[in-house]
Scaffold this motif. Sequence first.
Motif, PDB file in Angstrom:
ATOM      1  N   SER A 181       0.827  -1.201   0.000  1.00 21.90           N
ATOM      2  CA  SER A 181       0.000   0.000   0.000  1.00 21.90           C
ATOM      3  C   SER A 181       0.866   1.257   0.000  1.00 21.90           C
ATOM      4  O   SER A 181       0.567   2.228  -0.697  1.00 21.90           O
ATOM      5  CB  SER A 181      -0.923  -0.006   1.210  1.00 21.90           C
ATOM      6  N   MET A 182       1.947   1.247   0.786  1.00 16.47           N
ATOM      7  CA  MET A 182       2.833   2.406   0.845  1.00 16.47           C
ATOM      8  C   MET A 182       3.478   2.654  -0.517  1.00 16.47           C
ATOM      9  O   MET A 182       3.544   3.800  -0.974  1.00 16.47           O
ATOM     10  CB  MET A 182       3.924   2.205   1.890  1.00 16.47           C
ATOM     11  N   ARG A 203       2.297   1.887  -3.435  1.00 18.47           N
ATOM     12  CA  ARG A 203       1.257   2.400  -4.336  1.00 18.47           C
ATOM     13  C   ARG A 203       0.991   3.882  -4.077  1.00 18.47           C
ATOM     14  O   ARG A 203       0.882   4.680  -5.006  1.00 18.47           O
ATOM     15  CB  ARG A 203      -0.017   1.587  -4.155  1.00 18.47           C
ATOM     16  N   HIS A 204       0.912   4.273  -2.811  1.00 14.14           N
ATOM     17  CA  HIS A 204       0.653   5.670  -2.477  1.00 14.14           C
ATOM     18  C   HIS A 204       1.846   6.558  -2.833  1.00 14.14           C
ATOM     19  O   HIS A 204       1.660   7.691  -3.278  1.00 14.14           O
ATOM     20  CB  HIS A 204       0.309   5.816  -0.997  1.00 14.14           C
ATOM     21  N   ARG A 219       1.878   7.566  -6.460  1.00 11.29           N
ATOM     22  CA  ARG A 219       0.885   8.564  -6.851  1.00 11.29           C
ATOM     23  C   ARG A 219       1.303   9.985  -6.505  1.00 11.29           C
ATOM     24  O   ARG A 219       0.685  10.945  -6.952  1.00 11.29           O
ATOM     25  CB  ARG A 219      -0.446   8.271  -6.164  1.00 11.29           C
TER      26      ARG A 219
END
Length: 75
Positions: A47-48, A50-51, A54
Motif C-alpha cells: 500500500s505504501m 502504491r501511495h 501517486r
Amino acid sequence: MSATQAALTQLLPLAGDTFDKNKVTPGILGFIVFAVLAVGVWALMKSMNRHMGRVDFEEAPDPAATPTTTPKPTS
C-alpha cells in the motif's frame, strides 16, 4: 468454590505433567500469529509503494543556484 475454579484446579496439575520443561516451542498458535503479522506488514508495504507512486512532487528551485537579474535602470 465455583465450578470453573474447581475444573481449573483439577486440570492444571494434569497440564503441568504433559509439558517438557526443557523443550518449549511456540507451537501452531505462534506460527499463525507470526504469519498474520508477516502478511500484514507485506500488505502495508504494498500500500505504501502504491501511495508513494501517486505522489506528484516538484521541488522548488534553489534560489542560490538561479542567477539573479537586476532590473535595468530607466532614464
